[in-house]
Design an enzyme around this catalytic site. Structure first.
Site: not given
Ligand SMILES: NC(=O)c1ccc[n+]([C@@H]2O[C@H](COP(=O)([O-])OP(=O)(O)OC[C@H]3O[C@@H](n4cnc5c(N)ncnc54)[C@H](OP(=O)(O)O)[C@@H]3O)[C@@H](O)[C@H]2O)c1
Length: 318
Positions: A45-46, A198
């Site tokens: 959630a960060n 992925y």
């Molecule tokens: N953005 C898109 O277009 C999109 C599309 C489809 C699905 N999604 C899904 O949406 C979700 C959120 O993605 P987002 O786009 O918001 O990506 P993001 O901004 O990279 O956020 C990912 C989050 O996951 C955390 N994370 C990664 N490794 C971790 C670990 N080992 N333990 C705990 N937390 C961890 C990250 O923490 P750190 O910052 O500390 O690394 C960050 O808070 C994901 O499941 C992704 O697959 C995203």
């Protein structure tokens, strides 16, 4: 530049902004429900979609637990959320999904501290990272996206049942449609392709959510699998493009009318609050509406097999 050219550029910009405003309204969750008295846990959630989800839930007066691996980043997210709303309660707890010991420690603390868990959002994710392994030897994308969340959910399940009606939201992606589950090589030790890795992990999210909903049917805990849609300006692309390119993406997202994190979290919010979903479980959701499961996610035999393997691999059963 001639006046008419300036007028064309300015007119085009205004038109884009109008289109953006209209599409934005369409993308927002229309459900008005508050989350007063509800406790929600959001992994990752960060930043990105997780942070936007935490902000939206805080606006709706929830008690939100930001489950993050980097506590400083999580505190920065709390400051950002507080600049945008004074509603709700925000709590930071450490959770590294790449370590089963960290998952166990997190759940131990939560079970000690929280008498209710009304909502669990499995949001954290890794996208197309180079081959690497978690502390427990899982391939990183499968380890964080699937195995870590598998153990987390199971360890919190009794408290979710005690808090029923409660909801579990599993954040997957439409890219799961190209995934396969390699039962003889879940950790891609025989060969690794980061794109397929992925997709495979996101298919595992769908199959997990399907088997989970079958196993807990009738307990008052509903399971929703969500595809947030393409939100290019989050940090998800960190393994495939530089921070500089990602910064440039933010204005591009606005200009081209692509989804922001705030828009990307709307389906998660919809599945969390919508009263019309009270009797719905085992559903796949995108753009704040239910969609049919894909062919890949329709394999319930694979869902059961993945569950049984995951139980063994995460040490839940001997
Ligand atoms: N953005 C898109 O277009 C999109 C599309 C489809 C699905 N999604 C899904 O949406 C979700 C959120 O993605 P987002 O786009 O918001 O990506 P993001 O901004 O990279 O956020 C990912 C989050 O996951 C955390 N994370 C990664 N490794 C971790 C670990 N080992 N333990 C705990 N937390 C961890 C990250 O923490 P750190 O910052 O500390 O690394 C960050 O808070 C994901 O499941 C992704 O697959 C995203």
């Amino acid at each position: 530049m001639a006046w008419w050219k300036i007028c064309v550029v300015a007119g085009g910009y205004v038109l884009l902004m109008i289109i953006r405003r209209i599409t934005r309204q369409r993308r927002l969750c229309k459900s008005p429900e508050t989350m007063k008295g509800k406790t929600a846990i959001i992994t990752g959630a960060n930043c990105g979609i997780g942070e936007a989800t935490a902000l939206e839930m805080a606006k709706r007066h929830a008690r939100v637990i930001l489950a993050c691996r980097d506590e400083q980043k999580a505190e920065d997210a709390v400051k950002y959320i507080r600049r945008n709303t004074s509603n709700g309660e925000l709590i930071v707890r450490k959770l590294d999904l790449a370590s089963l010991a960290s998952v166990r420690a997190f759940c131990g603390k939560i079970l000690e501290e929280e008498r209710h868990i009304d909502v669990l959002v499995n949001n954290a994710g890794v996208f197309q990272s180079l081959y690497g392994k978690t502390e427990d030897g899982f391939e990183m994308q499968m380890g964080v996206n699937h195995f870590g969340h598998f153990l987390l959910t199971n360890l919190l399940l009794d408290r979710l049942k005690e808090s029923a009606p409660s909801r579990i939201i599993v954040v997957s992606s439409s890219l799961h449609k190209g995934g396969i589950i390699k039962f003889d090589d879940l950790n891609s030790e025989k060969g690794y392709d980061k794109k397929k890795g992925y997709s495979n992990s996101k298919l595992a999210n769908c199959l997990f959510s399907r088997e989970l909903s079958q196993r807990i049917k009738g307990t008052g805990v509903n399971v929703y699998c969500v595809s947030p849609g393409f939100c290019p300006a989050t940090s998800l692309g960190r393994h495939v493009m530089s921070g500089f390119v990602r910064t440039l993406l933010t204005p591009v997202v606005v200009l081209l009318g692509l989804k922001t994190s705030e828009e990307g979290c709307q389906t998660i919010i919809y599945c969390t609050v919508a009263s019309e979903l009270a009797d719905v479980t085992d559903g796949y959701f995108a753009s704040c509406r239910q969609e049919p499961w894909s062919e890949a996610a329709g394999d319930l035999g694979a869902a059961k097999k993945l569950w049984e393997l995951s139980e063994k691999m995460t040490g839940m059963i001997a």
